[in-house]
Enzyme design. Structure first.
Site, PDB file in Angstrom:
ATOM      1  N   HIS A   1       0.876  -1.190   0.000  1.00 36.34           N
ATOM      2  CA  HIS A   1       0.000   0.000   0.000  1.00 36.34           C
ATOM      3  C   HIS A   1       0.901   1.224   0.000  1.00 36.34           C
ATOM      4  O   HIS A   1       1.814   1.326   0.814  1.00 36.34           O
ATOM      5  CB  HIS A   1      -0.878  -0.057   1.252  1.00 36.34           C
ATOM      6  CG  HIS A   1      -1.844   1.065   1.424  1.00 36.34           C
ATOM      7  ND1 HIS A   1      -2.262   1.877   0.393  1.00 36.34           N
ATOM      8  CD2 HIS A   1      -2.514   1.518   2.533  1.00 36.34           C
ATOM      9  CE1 HIS A   1      -3.128   2.767   0.852  1.00 36.34           C
ATOM     10  NE2 HIS A   1      -3.285   2.568   2.147  1.00 36.34           N
TER      11      HIS A   1
ATOM     12  N   HIS B   1      -1.568  -1.950  10.773  1.00 35.49           N
ATOM     13  CA  HIS B   1      -1.850  -1.178  11.998  1.00 35.49           C
ATOM     14  C   HIS B   1      -2.422  -2.123  13.047  1.00 35.49           C
ATOM     15  O   HIS B   1      -3.320  -2.913  12.745  1.00 35.49           O
ATOM     16  CB  HIS B   1      -2.904  -0.094  11.756  1.00 35.49           C
ATOM     17  CG  HIS B   1      -2.526   0.946  10.743  1.00 35.49           C
ATOM     18  ND1 HIS B   1      -1.554   1.898  10.966  1.00 35.49           N
ATOM     19  CD2 HIS B   1      -3.006   1.187   9.502  1.00 35.49           C
ATOM     20  CE1 HIS B   1      -1.467   2.680   9.901  1.00 35.49           C
ATOM     21  NE2 HIS B   1      -2.318   2.275   8.998  1.00 35.49           N
TER      22      HIS B   1
ATOM     23  N   ASP C   1      -3.823  -2.198   5.288  1.00 32.68           N
ATOM     24  CA  ASP C   1      -4.848  -1.609   6.154  1.00 32.68           C
ATOM     25  C   ASP C   1      -5.961  -2.599   6.520  1.00 32.68           C
ATOM     26  O   ASP C   1      -6.721  -2.372   7.478  1.00 32.68           O
ATOM     27  CB  ASP C   1      -5.493  -0.397   5.467  1.00 32.68           C
ATOM     28  CG  ASP C   1      -4.599   0.839   5.481  1.00 32.68           C
ATOM     29  OD1 ASP C   1      -3.608   0.864   6.232  1.00 32.68           O
ATOM     30  OD2 ASP C   1      -4.895   1.781   4.719  1.00 32.68           O
TER      31      ASP C   1
ATOM     32  N   HIS D   1      -7.125  -0.006   1.075  1.00 29.39           N
ATOM     33  CA  HIS D   1      -7.853   1.223   1.301  1.00 29.39           C
ATOM     34  C   HIS D   1      -7.746   2.219   0.131  1.00 29.39           C
ATOM     35  O   HIS D   1      -8.554   3.145   0.014  1.00 29.39           O
ATOM     36  CB  HIS D   1      -7.269   1.833   2.601  1.00 29.39           C
ATOM     37  CG  HIS D   1      -7.462   3.265   2.846  1.00 29.39           C
ATOM     38  ND1 HIS D   1      -6.487   4.118   3.249  1.00 29.39           N
ATOM     39  CD2 HIS D   1      -8.589   4.019   2.748  1.00 29.39           C
ATOM     40  CE1 HIS D   1      -6.950   5.331   3.411  1.00 29.39           C
ATOM     41  NE2 HIS D   1      -8.215   5.306   3.121  1.00 29.39           N
TER      42      HIS D   1
END
Ligand code: FEO
Length: 407
Positions: free
Chosen positions: A81, A228, A167, A148
Site C-alpha cells: 500500500h 496497523h 490496512d 484502502h
C-alpha cells in the site's frame, strides 16, 4: 544488543515496525490509543521486507531490522500500500538495501512512481493472483482495490500461512501486546470498528469483493498481519474479524439511534433530549440511543457509533441563515463515509428564518437518509406543542426501527 528488538511472529516472520504511542490525529480521525505502523521481515534464502513505516519512524524500523539481520542482506521489498504511513521510508530503505525488486500492484507501481519520481527503484508490478517463488519463500499477491486505496494489495506467505493485509483488518491501537488475543477484547472490537467506520466504510462493496477473493484464491491464513495494530492468529480470531468485516460491509439496520446536535441557547439541545427520551420510552429494552452534542463529540467517535446504528437525527439552530459550522463539519465527514440504510429526520431552533432546517433536509437527501415523519423546528424556545412534536418524532423512529429489525 540494540534497544529496540524485532518481534518474532512465526518461525520466519518478524515484526520490525514502529509504535506511535503519541498519535492522536490521523487525517482527521481521533486516535485516542495511538497506533502502530507494521513492517515485517520474512527470513529465508532471499529475505523480504514487507512494507515500511511513517517517515519519522525510520530509525525505529531500522534498529529493529538490525536486531535480527543486516539490512543489506534483504533481497526484496513488497509495498502492499503506497499511503505514506507505509511507504514513508521506502526510498530510504531502497537506497540502503538495494533490493533486486520492489513488488507492488500495477496501480501501486504507478502511485509509488508518482510519489517518488524514482528512476532507480526497480518497482515491479504484480498481477492479481500472481504467485512467485523467491528462494524458499512462496508468495501470492491479491489485489484489494480501495481497501484502502486503488493500489492496495494483500500478500500471502504460503509457507507459513501469513496474510500481510496492509490496512485490511487493522486498527489504530498502540500496544506492546503484538497478538490480538493478548489484548482486551472490548478494546479490540471497539478499535477495529472505529477503524472500519472511519477508513473503510465508503468502500464496503470492495470489502465484500476482498473477502470473496480470499475464498476464490483459496487463501486460508493461520495469521493475518495488518499494517496497523496487533496480529490476528488462529482460526477463531481470524473468523471473528473477517465475519465482523462482512457484517459491517453489509451496512444493516441496527436498533440504535444517533442524535447529533449543536446548540446556541439550549433550545435545540432540549429538542434533542426530548426526542431521545421518547425513543427510549417507546422503543423497549433493545433500543439504544446515543445523544452526541458536538461540544463534546469528535467526528470519528460519531462515525463509529453510526456503524452499528439504524437511525440518524441531526439538529442545528439557524445562525446567519446557515447551519452551525460544527454541524457542517460532521455532515461533510458523514457524507464522505456514505453509511447506507439509515432512517432519520432533522430538527432545530431558529429566531426569524428557519434556514437550518431547509439546509439539513437537503443534506439528508444527499446522504440518502430515509426521512420519517416531519422535521421539527422551534421558534426561539420550544413550546409544549413543539416538544410534543419531538416526542412524536421519537415514537416514529422507535416504531420503524423496531419494525425493520423484527422483519
Ligand atoms: Fe495505513 Fe491507507 O494507510
Amino acid at each position: 544488543m540494540t534497544t529496540l528488538q524485532a518481534i518474532k511472529i512465526t518461525e520466519r516472520v518478524y515484526w520490525v515496525g514502529a509504535i506511535d504511542w503519541g498519535l492522536r490525529d490521523f487525517h482527521g480521525y481521533r486516535t485516542s490509543r495511538g497506533s502502530t505502523y507494521n513492517a515485517y521481515l520474512i527470513l529465508g534464502e532471499q529475505p523480504i521486507l514487507v512494507d515500511t513505516v511513517k517517515a519519522n519512524f525510520w530509525s525505529e524500523m531500522l534498529t529493529r531490522i538490525n536486531s535480527i539481520i543486516d539490512p543489506t542482506k534483504i533481497k526484496y521489498i513488497i509495498s502492499n500500500h503506497s499511503e505514506m504511513d507505509h511507504s514513508g521510508c521506502l526510498l530510504k530503505a531502497i537506497d540502503l538495501i538495494h533490493p533486486k525488486k520492489v513488488f507492488a500492484s500495477k496501480s501501486g507501481a504507478q502511485t509509488l512512481q508518482e510519489h517518488f519520481h524514482c528512476s532507480h527503484c526497480l518497482i515491479t508490478p504484480v498481477k492479481n493472483g500472481e504467485k512467485i517463488q523467491l528462494g524458499n519463500t512462496d508468495l501470492t499477491f491479491m489485489e484489494t482495490k480501495m481497501v484502502h486505496w486503488p493500489d492496495s494489495m494483500f500478500t500471502y506467505f504460503e509457507n507459513e500461512g501469513v496474510l500481510f493485509s496492509q490496512d485490511g483488518f487493522g486498527m489504530h491501537l498502540a500496544s506492546e501486546h503484538f497478538f490480538v488475543d493478548m489484548n482486551e477484547l472490548s478494546v479490540i472490537r471497539y478499535e477495529a470498528a472505529k477503524y472500519y467506520a472511519n477508513i473503510l466504510l465508503p468502500y464496503s462493496s470492495q470489502v465484500i469483493t476482498t473477502l470473496d477473493s480470499l475464498v476464490v484464491f483459496n487463501i486460508k491464513p493461520q495469521l493475518i498481519a495488518p499494517d496497523h495494530g496487533p496480529v490476528w492468529r488462529g482460526e477463531k480470531n481470524i473468523h471473528y474479524i473477517t465475519e465482523l468485516w462482512r457484517k459491517w460491509a453489509r451496512q444493516e439496520s441496527y436498533l440504535k439511534t444517533i442524535i447529533i446536535y449543536d446548540t446556541m441557547w439550549q433550545s435545540t439541545e432540549k429538542m434533542a433530549i426530548t426526542i431521545a427520551d421518547s425513543i427510549t420510552a417507546v422503543g423497549g429494552d433493545g433500543v439504544e440511543v446515543r445523544v452526541m452534542p458536538l461540544s463534546g463529540s469528535h467526528r470519528s467517535d460519531i462515525a463509529v457509533e453510526l456503524l452499528e446504528a439504524g437511525a440518524l437525527l441531526i439538529g442545528s439552530p439557524t445562525i446567519n441563515q446557515q447551519i452551525f459550522p460544527t454541524i457542517a463539519d460532521i455532515i461533510c465527514y458523514l457524507k464522505g463515509l456514505k453509511r447506507k440504510n439509515l432512517i432519520g429526520q432533522v430538527f432545530g431552533s431558529y429566531g426569524w428564518g428557519a434556514e437550518s432546517i431547509k439546509i439539513l433536509q437537503e443534506e439528508f437527501k444527499n446522504m440518502a437518509v430515509e426521512t420519517i415523519a416531519e422535521p421539527v423546528k422551534a421558534k426561539y424556545i420550544p413550546t409544549d406543542d413543539t416538544l410534543t412534536a419531538c416526542r412524536i418524532l421519537g415514537e416514529k423512529i422507535a416504531t420503524v426501527l423496531n419494525d425493520r429489525n423484527n422483519d
